[in-house]
Write an enzyme that holds these catalytic residues in place. Sequence first.
Site, short mmCIF file in Angstrom:
data_model
loop_
_atom_site.label_atom_id
_atom_site.label_comp_id
_atom_site.label_asym_id
_atom_site.label_seq_id
_atom_site.Cartn_x
_atom_site.Cartn_y
_atom_site.Cartn_z
N GLU A 142 2.21 1.81 -3.35
CA GLU A 142 1.16 2.33 -4.24
C GLU A 142 0.94 3.81 -3.97
O GLU A 142 0.82 4.61 -4.90
CB GLU A 142 -0.14 1.54 -4.00
CG GLU A 142 -1.19 1.78 -5.07
CD GLU A 142 -2.49 1.05 -4.78
OE1 GLU A 142 -2.53 0.20 -3.87
OE2 GLU A 142 -3.47 1.36 -5.46
N CYS A 180 -7.97 -2.00 4.02
CA CYS A 180 -7.83 -3.20 4.86
C CYS A 180 -9.09 -3.59 5.59
O CYS A 180 -9.19 -4.68 6.13
CB CYS A 180 -6.69 -3.08 5.87
SG CYS A 180 -5.96 -1.51 5.98
N GLU A 208 -13.00 -13.75 -5.31
CA GLU A 208 -11.69 -13.33 -5.82
C GLU A 208 -10.54 -13.74 -4.90
O GLU A 208 -9.38 -13.62 -5.25
CB GLU A 208 -11.67 -11.82 -6.11
CG GLU A 208 -11.93 -10.90 -4.93
CD GLU A 208 -13.40 -10.60 -4.69
OE1 GLU A 208 -14.26 -11.42 -5.03
OE2 GLU A 208 -13.68 -9.52 -4.12
N GLU A 220 0.83 -1.20 0.00
CA GLU A 220 0.00 0.00 0.00
C GLU A 220 0.87 1.25 0.00
O GLU A 220 0.58 2.24 -0.67
CB GLU A 220 -0.91 -0.03 1.23
CG GLU A 220 -2.19 0.76 1.07
CD GLU A 220 -3.16 0.53 2.22
OE1 GLU A 220 -3.70 -0.59 2.30
OE2 GLU A 220 -3.35 1.44 3.03
N CYS A 271 -10.32 -1.24 14.67
CA CYS A 271 -10.56 -2.66 14.98
C CYS A 271 -10.71 -2.94 16.47
O CYS A 271 -11.35 -3.90 16.87
CB CYS A 271 -9.43 -3.52 14.43
SG CYS A 271 -9.23 -3.30 12.65
N LYS A 287 -14.96 -9.92 8.45
CA LYS A 287 -13.89 -10.79 7.95
C LYS A 287 -14.42 -12.17 7.59
O LYS A 287 -13.87 -12.86 6.73
CB LYS A 287 -12.79 -10.92 9.01
CG LYS A 287 -11.98 -9.65 9.21
CD LYS A 287 -11.00 -9.43 8.08
CE LYS A 287 -10.24 -8.11 8.27
NZ LYS A 287 -9.51 -7.71 7.04
N GLU A 290 -15.52 -11.58 4.22
CA GLU A 290 -14.41 -11.28 3.31
C GLU A 290 -13.74 -12.57 2.81
O GLU A 290 -13.44 -12.70 1.63
CB GLU A 290 -13.37 -10.39 4.00
CG GLU A 290 -12.28 -9.91 3.05
CD GLU A 290 -11.15 -9.16 3.76
OE1 GLU A 290 -10.79 -8.08 3.29
OE2 GLU A 290 -10.65 -9.66 4.79
N SER A 341 -6.87 1.95 -2.40
CA SER A 341 -5.71 1.13 -2.74
C SER A 341 -6.19 -0.24 -3.19
O SER A 341 -7.21 -0.74 -2.72
CB SER A 341 -4.85 0.98 -1.48
OG SER A 341 -3.98 -0.13 -1.63
#
Lengths: 163, 588, 597
Positions: B285, B308, B375, B282, B512, B367, B370, B328
């Site tokens: 980037e 994230c 993908e 990241e 978090c 999560k 996720e 990102s």
Amino acid sequence: MTSIKLKLKDSEVQQLKDIARSFNNEPGELINVLHKAQEIFGYLPAEVQEVVAGEMNVSVAKVYGVVTFYSFFTMLPRGRYPISICTGTACYVRGAEKVLDEFKRLLKVPVGETTEDGKFSITCLRCVGACGLAPVVMVGDKTYGRVTTDGVKDILKEYEDEV
Amino acid sequence: MIKLTIDNRTVEVEKGTTIYHAAKKLDIDIPTLCYMNLGDLKIEHKPGGCRVCVVEVEGRRNLAPACATECADGMVVQTHSIRVMNARKTVLELILSDHPFDCLICAKSGQCDLQDMAIKMGVRSIPYQGEKSTYKPDFSPAIIRDMDKCIMCRRCETMCNDFQTVGVLSGVNRGFEAVVAPAFERDLDHSECTYCGQCVAVCPTGALTEVDHTTQLVRDLADPEKKVVVQTAPAVRAALGEAFGMEPGTLVTGKMVAALRRLGFDYVFDTDFAADLTIMEEGAELLDRLTRFLEGDKQVKLPMLTSCCPGWVNFFEYHFPDMRDIPSTARSPQQMFGSIAKTYFADTIDTRRDELVVVSVMPCVAKKYECTRDEFKVDGNPDVDYSVSTRELAMLIKRLNMDFNTLPEEDFDKPMGESTGAAVIFGTTGGVIEAAVRTAYEVHTGKTLEKVDFEQLRGIDGIRSASVDFDGTEIKIGIAHGLGHARTLLDDIKAGRSDYHAIEIMACPGGCVGGGGQPLHHGNPDVIKARQKAIYKEDSGKAIRKSHENPDIIKLYEQFLGSPMSEKAHQLLHTHYFDKKRKEVLLD
Amino acid sequence: MATFMMHMLVCGGTGCRASASDVLYENLKKEIKEQGLQDDVQVVTTGCFGFCEKGPIVKVIPDNTFYVSVEPADAKEIVAEHAVKGRRVKRLLYVDPVNKEQIADSKGMGFYKKQIRIALRNCGLIDPENIEEYLAADGYEAMGKVLAEMTPEEAIQEMVDSGLRGRGGGGFPTGIKWQIASKVAGDQKYVVCNADEGDPGAFMDRSILEGDPHSVLEAMVINGYCIGATKGLIYIRAEYPLAIKRLKIAIDQAREYGLLGTDILGSGFDFDIEIRYGAGAFVCGEETALIHSMEGERGEPTFKPPFPAQSGYLGKPTNVNNVETFANVPVIYNKGAKWFASIGTEKSKGTKVFALAGKINNVGLIEVPMGITLREVIFEIGGGIKDGKNFKAVQTGGPSGGCLTEKHLDTPIDFDNLIDAGSMMGSGGMIVMDEDDCMVAVAKFYLDFTVEESCGKCSPCRIGNKRLYELLEKIAQGKADKEDLDNLRNLSMVIRDTSLCGLGQTSPNPVLSTMDNFMDEYIAHVEKDNCPAGVCKDLIRYEIIPENCVGCTACARNCPVNCIAGERKQLHTIDQSLCIKCGACLEKCKFNAVAII
């Protein structure tokens, strides 16, 4: 709540957009917009609510929350001849419940639903302000006063031949 | 100041204070089921709906809800009179009369506010029996809604609408039929739910819980054919101890590792390793975009947004899909970990991908969703097989009868257990961007940072902005936690009002540490702040505090990935986003 | 009105319209024209006369002839006889139910004798769709006076002095409410007219809006001037199409005449009014719920304070009054606070409109001075109990009120007395019950209403009322025991004590008042499995009395489930296992051979 599946035509979507715009797409006007939409569609299926939500910039959940809060809004199409039985107190003490039972028995549908042929639907309403005529029944815009259980089949008969 | 009497004791409070808070000043605890105040996070929910907090106010006809009634001068309040106690108990009995009695097998048993209150009030029978509300349970990939257990406190609605502005939940129907539900009472899976889990975090009963992944986990741990790898997110170590009676903010990193090892995991690794990796990608980037921007490239997308947080990713895919080229492309640490574990690490231990089970312990319920995204699968095999929450881990530890408090402190395994201080602060709002700045600064300027603590990026305000001097170049940074705050920043970007170069966004309050999978804070915001403090403490105690200095990360690039943003890195560590605006909302 | 010799006022209220008064109006006009009298006789559609029982009503002025139950076909005779020959049509005159005498002049009718019409002053007299008629009846004079001659403070003081209290149910002093709203600072304030009449059995607001919409508009402008508001909103039930139509016409006309809009009557004061629609939620009668509804939200009430005067519509200071309250306002300024305060009792000034209904001879809308007794209302104005039955109870205050009995008949009606008696004024529903009404069933009826109309926000109302209803059902089925009665009372008290808004705080009143006044009836249900009034289906059965049955077969032919057997001229019998207890046999039997056991 069950809902009828329906695909809106582009012209209908446009109609809804026009309504929303006529109220400046102001979220505070949600109820007014829903009133107009129900005037056009006769009811407020999920698809209509989705479009309205998008146009008014409120969440679909909120629109649904509002629709299910107010008894005037319905997600089910009403019958061609919507029957409303007044169950206000004046009508109640003059026998509205028996009249209601008779409608339910003859049409074989519970309150809030429509006969299979789509002809009649039964709803209850609270006081139409015609307490002098209690018990009162409305079919569409027509008001019937001093209805008795016997009179119920006569009322239905009036609509028998109409298609 | 206002002077009043509560339970025959005098107290002075500021104008506008409610009876509830005035009583608190006297250490008088007035019970409530719907009231919620998250202090500095600026979330106050006082619908006055549960009516459990009613008190007697002299001269008033009926009882007053303590949570919503403001104190007045000379007010005389009784919080525990016979009339109050009878009313309170009757109201509780009413609530219970419309609630299932399956406490023994309820996911919330032992942590349920309603259960606690029934115990406290000594309810032994329900005199008011009658129809109970019944709803179809809703199983989504992350959250289970069992609305039979809903008591209409509507905290979830406030979190979903006012704080997160996601707008999936609303009060629907009315009277006895009233309940909180998505549009058309469809499943969450058919809504625009981001699975942030804040509804779960504030639900006082078992109506909203996370999907259980522990059953599958126990089965896999017992399977000798499988090698089970675990990764633990930074925020977990700052909260897990609470489940074992420790003070909020107690760091239990070593004990947690010991516990996981005793649970039977073959390798106990750290998501922090992947967090360092995230910074490498990241950060690279960001630098790439910045450099091009500073060179005058008008096409470059700035500000760059972090990626994230899976709740946040869901949010922009649903609500801002046309801006999905701004974040990102770096995958989240959880997914980077899974991807590397099932390639690089699987190779080193000579194990096939399908024999390796990668489990994550996360402070998060999103999560869970996720890791099911297509993908992040290779031939149908997910990079991360499943994700358990901090709460679920605590339950597992208890189930195995471990005395957590007396466990020794142990270290993570190598190589994916090595991490820096930069990685650990991923667990709090502002941490990701601080970690990125630590690395980006050094890479960009070629100089060594004198001071790695960027105090200007820290704090608890919902939206924060700060500038960092990159050796003469001013880098403007925005930080938001809570999706409502994220929306504000996104609207600004859309309207061209934003001059940030980079923005960090976390879905949950506090980041978090306040995640939807953490031990329940029961509405106490100090718990979240204590965890935040612990995270920074762990960072400052680390020998290495910049991601690019992590020796195992350096090794990973040397041996496997090449360099940040390399083709291989792209393939394994980056992702793309989808326009989910119209999803299946129209389908039944 | 000066050029016509005679006016025929045809009631155009909803009740009379339902009996084709609109067709009657057309017929009268046609007949007048055919007789060439169109320049002498004017036919006018007016608002409600109140005497709905005998609608449609036609009143002829100047001789005050009051025709009742007029059918469209009667138009020809009325015109031919009354308009042409000056003779009254006797068969259409009202017959006194007690002395059976025909009464020609409405002033002689018991129904009108004791009424004082302030809020209803124009209903039945003017054409509500014609602003000229309102102006001719001193319309907008009060507004002109307030705007030109009074400061807001003076105007508010007048309202305070009048002692007018809110007619929507709460009874809060209107002047004080205005005072509070005027003192709160705000760049924008609002005046809201609550026309979400939801009490099932009250329709005074509807009648006022249908019969005299301008009086409400005028009052709202005055209210706006007093508190410093420039915008008014009328929140009205969508189920009131006629009232909405007339309001819209009235607003347009008022704007046209410069009585709404900018710089009203050159005073420099701006005020305009918009209509907002309710969508069927009783709880929206509560002012915070109403405001949320106007904002496009679910109509859930919020805790007060903050009161609407502090933070109302869109968070701005807002004054909410109901239709009947507003309808009183112009008169107070025209005739003075002193005059108004001279009517009524010490703490309740003026009049109150009641919707008189139920088992009473003269159903209709009445306006009586505060302090009148229930006995006067029921037996003089109402003409006593229908079909010579005995009076049992009168329910006031709708779902929030209670049932009063014989012992309350001589209590002067005002806000405080009704509360002391265990009921309340409410919006003015007054339902009379006779010996055939079961008080458990009545309580159940109201609870059914409350359960349906509860918004669901607070637990005692959401769950408690449901449980109350279930307990009452258990009692009505004869399945309850004495402990259930204790639970019923405790639950009622707690719901009253802990609910969030007025709906829940008053919803147990029908239960508590019937328990207080008719405990023996509850006990009969619980201990003897007996419904003394013969209403609760599970506790009664229909039987044929052999001595009286002549075998006419009327019952068998009318039985919807064919559970009555018997040959012609033979004794009939009812199969109890099939009987649905609809009562059709009892209704049809001409020989008193069917009885409820």
